[in-house]
Design an enzyme around this catalytic site. Sequence first.
Site, PDB file in Angstrom:
ATOM      1  N   LYS A   1     -27.226  10.435 -23.432  1.00 11.47           N
ATOM      2  CA  LYS A   1     -27.190   8.882 -23.608  1.00 11.47           C
ATOM      3  C   LYS A   1     -26.693   8.099 -22.244  1.00 11.47           C
ATOM      4  CE  LYS A   1     -23.453   6.811 -25.848  1.00 11.47           C
ATOM      5  NZ  LYS A   1     -22.790   5.795 -25.119  1.00 11.47           N
ATOM      6  N   ASN A   2     -25.415   8.587 -21.718  1.00  9.34           N
ATOM      7  CA  ASN A   2     -24.677   7.982 -20.629  1.00  9.34           C
ATOM      8  C   ASN A   2     -25.649   7.879 -19.399  1.00  9.34           C
ATOM      9  OD1 ASN A   2     -23.030   6.775 -22.373  1.00  9.34           O
ATOM     10  ND2 ASN A   2     -21.476   8.072 -21.918  1.00  9.34           N
TER      11      ASN A   2
ATOM     12  N   VAL B   1     -14.551  -5.578 -16.485  1.00 11.28           N
ATOM     13  CA  VAL B   1     -15.540  -5.183 -15.510  1.00 11.28           C
ATOM     14  C   VAL B   1     -15.261  -5.893 -14.252  1.00 11.28           C
ATOM     15  CG1 VAL B   1     -17.370  -4.942 -17.069  1.00 11.28           C
ATOM     16  CG2 VAL B   1     -17.025  -7.316 -16.396  1.00 11.28           C
TER      17      VAL B   1
ATOM     18  N   ARG C   1     -25.965   5.221 -32.609  1.00 14.69           N
ATOM     19  CA  ARG C   1     -25.778   4.657 -31.228  1.00 14.69           C
ATOM     20  C   ARG C   1     -25.877   5.831 -30.282  1.00 14.69           C
ATOM     21  NH1 ARG C   1     -21.249   0.633 -29.572  1.00 14.69           N
ATOM     22  NH2 ARG C   1     -22.502   0.869 -27.730  1.00 14.69           N
TER      23      ARG C   1
ATOM     24  N   ARG D   1     -22.151  -2.477 -24.467  1.00 16.76           N
ATOM     25  CA  ARG D   1     -21.112  -2.962 -23.177  1.00 16.76           C
ATOM     26  C   ARG D   1     -22.053  -2.522 -22.162  1.00 16.76           C
ATOM     27  NH1 ARG D   1     -16.365  -4.031 -22.647  1.00 16.76           N
ATOM     28  NH2 ARG D   1     -16.526  -2.779 -20.369  1.00 16.76           N
TER      29      ARG D   1
HETATM   30  N1  EPU Z   1     -12.000  -0.203 -15.837  1.00 13.06           N
HETATM   31  C1  EPU Z   1     -11.292  -1.361 -15.201  1.00 13.06           C
HETATM   32  N2  EPU Z   1     -12.281  -2.406 -14.474  1.00 13.06           N
HETATM   33  C2  EPU Z   1     -13.566  -2.050 -14.489  1.00 13.06           C
HETATM   34  C3  EPU Z   1     -14.133  -0.934 -14.886  1.00 13.06           C
HETATM   35  C4  EPU Z   1     -13.505  -0.143 -15.769  1.00 13.06           C
HETATM   36  O1  EPU Z   1     -10.230  -1.492 -15.536  1.00 13.06           O
HETATM   37  O2  EPU Z   1     -14.043  -2.866 -13.876  1.00 13.06           O
HETATM   38  C5  EPU Z   1     -11.060   0.659 -16.601  1.00 13.06           C
HETATM   39  C6  EPU Z   1     -11.457   0.726 -17.983  1.00 13.06           C
HETATM   40  O3  EPU Z   1     -10.707  -0.344 -18.990  1.00 13.06           O
HETATM   41  C7  EPU Z   1     -10.973   2.169 -18.319  1.00 13.06           C
HETATM   42  C8  EPU Z   1     -11.416   2.980 -17.196  1.00 13.06           C
HETATM   43  O4  EPU Z   1     -11.322   2.023 -16.138  1.00 13.06           O
HETATM   44  O5  EPU Z   1      -9.721   2.230 -18.751  1.00 13.06           O
HETATM   45  C9  EPU Z   1     -12.706   3.589 -17.362  1.00 13.06           C
HETATM   46  O6  EPU Z   1     -13.540   2.899 -17.987  1.00 13.06           O
HETATM   47  P1  EPU Z   1     -15.092   3.270 -17.280  1.00 13.06           P
HETATM   48  O7  EPU Z   1     -15.611   2.265 -16.552  1.00 13.06           O
HETATM   49  O8  EPU Z   1     -15.139   4.503 -16.525  1.00 13.06           O
HETATM   50  O9  EPU Z   1     -15.926   3.172 -18.733  1.00 13.06           O
HETATM   51  P2  EPU Z   1     -17.552   2.952 -18.848  1.00 13.06           P
HETATM   52  O10 EPU Z   1     -18.215   2.913 -17.680  1.00 13.06           O
HETATM   53  O11 EPU Z   1     -17.491   1.419 -19.430  1.00 13.06           O
HETATM   54  C10 EPU Z   1     -18.493   5.032 -19.546  1.00 13.06           C
HETATM   55  C11 EPU Z   1     -19.142   5.607 -20.581  1.00 13.06           C
HETATM   56  C12 EPU Z   1     -18.099   5.897 -21.929  1.00 13.06           C
HETATM   57  C13 EPU Z   1     -16.968   6.780 -21.513  1.00 13.06           C
HETATM   58  C14 EPU Z   1     -16.443   6.309 -20.095  1.00 13.06           C
HETATM   59  C15 EPU Z   1     -15.336   7.143 -19.455  1.00 13.06           C
HETATM   60  C16 EPU Z   1     -21.430   4.918 -20.296  1.00 13.06           C
HETATM   61  C17 EPU Z   1     -22.434   4.038 -21.016  1.00 13.06           C
HETATM   62  N3  EPU Z   1     -20.210   4.746 -21.088  1.00 13.06           N
HETATM   63  O12 EPU Z   1     -17.926   3.893 -20.042  1.00 13.06           O
HETATM   64  O13 EPU Z   1     -18.758   6.441 -22.988  1.00 13.06           O
HETATM   65  O14 EPU Z   1     -16.221   6.927 -22.439  1.00 13.06           O
HETATM   66  O15 EPU Z   1     -17.504   5.937 -19.136  1.00 13.06           O
HETATM   67  O16 EPU Z   1     -16.005   8.591 -19.192  1.00 13.06           O
HETATM   68  O17 EPU Z   1     -21.560   5.905 -19.440  1.00 13.06           O
HETATM   69  C18 EPU Z   1     -19.288   6.832 -25.100  1.00 13.06           C
HETATM   70  O18 EPU Z   1     -20.139   7.626 -24.663  1.00 13.06           O
HETATM   71  O19 EPU Z   1     -18.856   7.137 -26.358  1.00 13.06           O
HETATM   72  C19 EPU Z   1     -18.597   6.091 -24.343  1.00 13.06           C
HETATM   73  C20 EPU Z   1     -17.647   5.499 -24.717  1.00 13.06           C
END
Ligand code: EPU
Length: 431
Positions: free
Chosen positions: A22-23, A124, A398, A93
Amino acid sequence: MDLLRIDGGCRLDGQVRASGAKNATLPILSAGLLTDDTLVVRNVPHLEDVTTTNLLLAQMGVGVTVGDHMVVEVDSSSISSCVAPYDLVKTMRASILVLGPLLARRGEAEVSLPGGCAIGARPVDIHLRGLEAMGAEIEVEGGYIRARSGRLRGARYAMDTVTVTGTENLMMAATLADGVTVLENAAREPEVVDLANCLIAMGAKIEGAGTPIIRIQGVERLHGAEYSVLPDRIETGTFLVAAAVTRGRVRVVETDPTLIEAVTEKLRGCGAEVTEGDDWIELNMRGKRPRSVDLRTSPYPGFPTDMQAQFTTLNAVAEGAGAITETVFENRFMHVSELQRMGADIRQAGNTVIVRGKEKLTGAPVMATDLRASASLVIAGLVADGATEVRRIYHLDRGYECMEEKFAQLGATVRRLRDDAPVTARSAVKT
Ligand code: EPU
């Protein structure tokens, strides 16, 4: 709303195929926005989040064709709108992944702010600051990110926190920028590498994906490509944990064992026999009760946060006590109170839970709160005495393809039923 009813007490035995990740699929589909040629994506899992991405692209005027065996063709030759509306973004998201590509290709994007979710605040800011470093003008107003730019400029940008979709957004934007972009403290997740490989197949010049420093030399244009998504390491790990919890034997095929070494190390630590081939991995518990393990989540190659809930269930039925610490998201223990309703002995202190294993859990009605929490409840249901009903399984849909069919293939009794229960105050809580 559908629910899953699981009759507990079976020992899983058999073989399942891992679906596409998925990711990796979600950013790769968004990468289709970067070219006016067609991007053909293979091994796409049939998931609600993929459908949402397709809808999001389609309402931008992108031609999305879903062919046999979930081969998806993305044709962005005539983008008519650069808006990702709240109604779609609020359900997923990962919609934020269109921001970088739209800005790079069209010089404008209007994307609803994703906001928080059940597992934490999830800002973000790092995506936005990175794009600003590349010359974008960004304002956040009325719940929307409004971004404008001429051709983006290459930049050196060090991310404060390791972010997966942040790295992906900036890497996509940089492919069409003028000059070289260097992303420091980049996420090293296999899904980032898969996206980079797809972009390279489209003509991008990227070095270092899979390391903390990614270097992208911008090019004038990208072209179409055919790309096959890598196997889902989290789905693979979920089935292996289910095998351990039920003291059974499961082989996952069409997967990549090298992607989940942090997980298999813990599974070996709990007493499981784990064997691997090039594209399969098998866990055999030989009828033994697993032992508890301690773990701490961290970005790849550390232990994945997306496997934390499943291991909480494992510890809940294992011998001994284990400590699980979540460092990636601040609020990813929503499954704990539901597992407690099934009799689990879990105490939470800050971002750590101490789980004392019980010989058995008891079936109960429980509520899914996010994708991986849902998986942990289904696994708990497999081993519990009696029936467990997992409600709100739209979270599961999802991100897990045909989960009940796959568990049924392994000998479990898992049925999807219609939940006609009236909405209560509890079930109406928004996540
Ligand atoms: N963060 C910030 N600022 C930002 C972006 C992230 O503070 O601008 C923080 C987040 O709040 C969090 C940490 O950084 O505490 C890591 O978040 P990350 O951005 O890596 O998460 P994401 O990209 O939104 C993806 C996966 C998630 C997975 C995380 C961590 C996708 C679509 N989603 O999320 O997958 O848990 O990386 O590996 O790739 C899932 O599949 O169930 C899922 C939640």
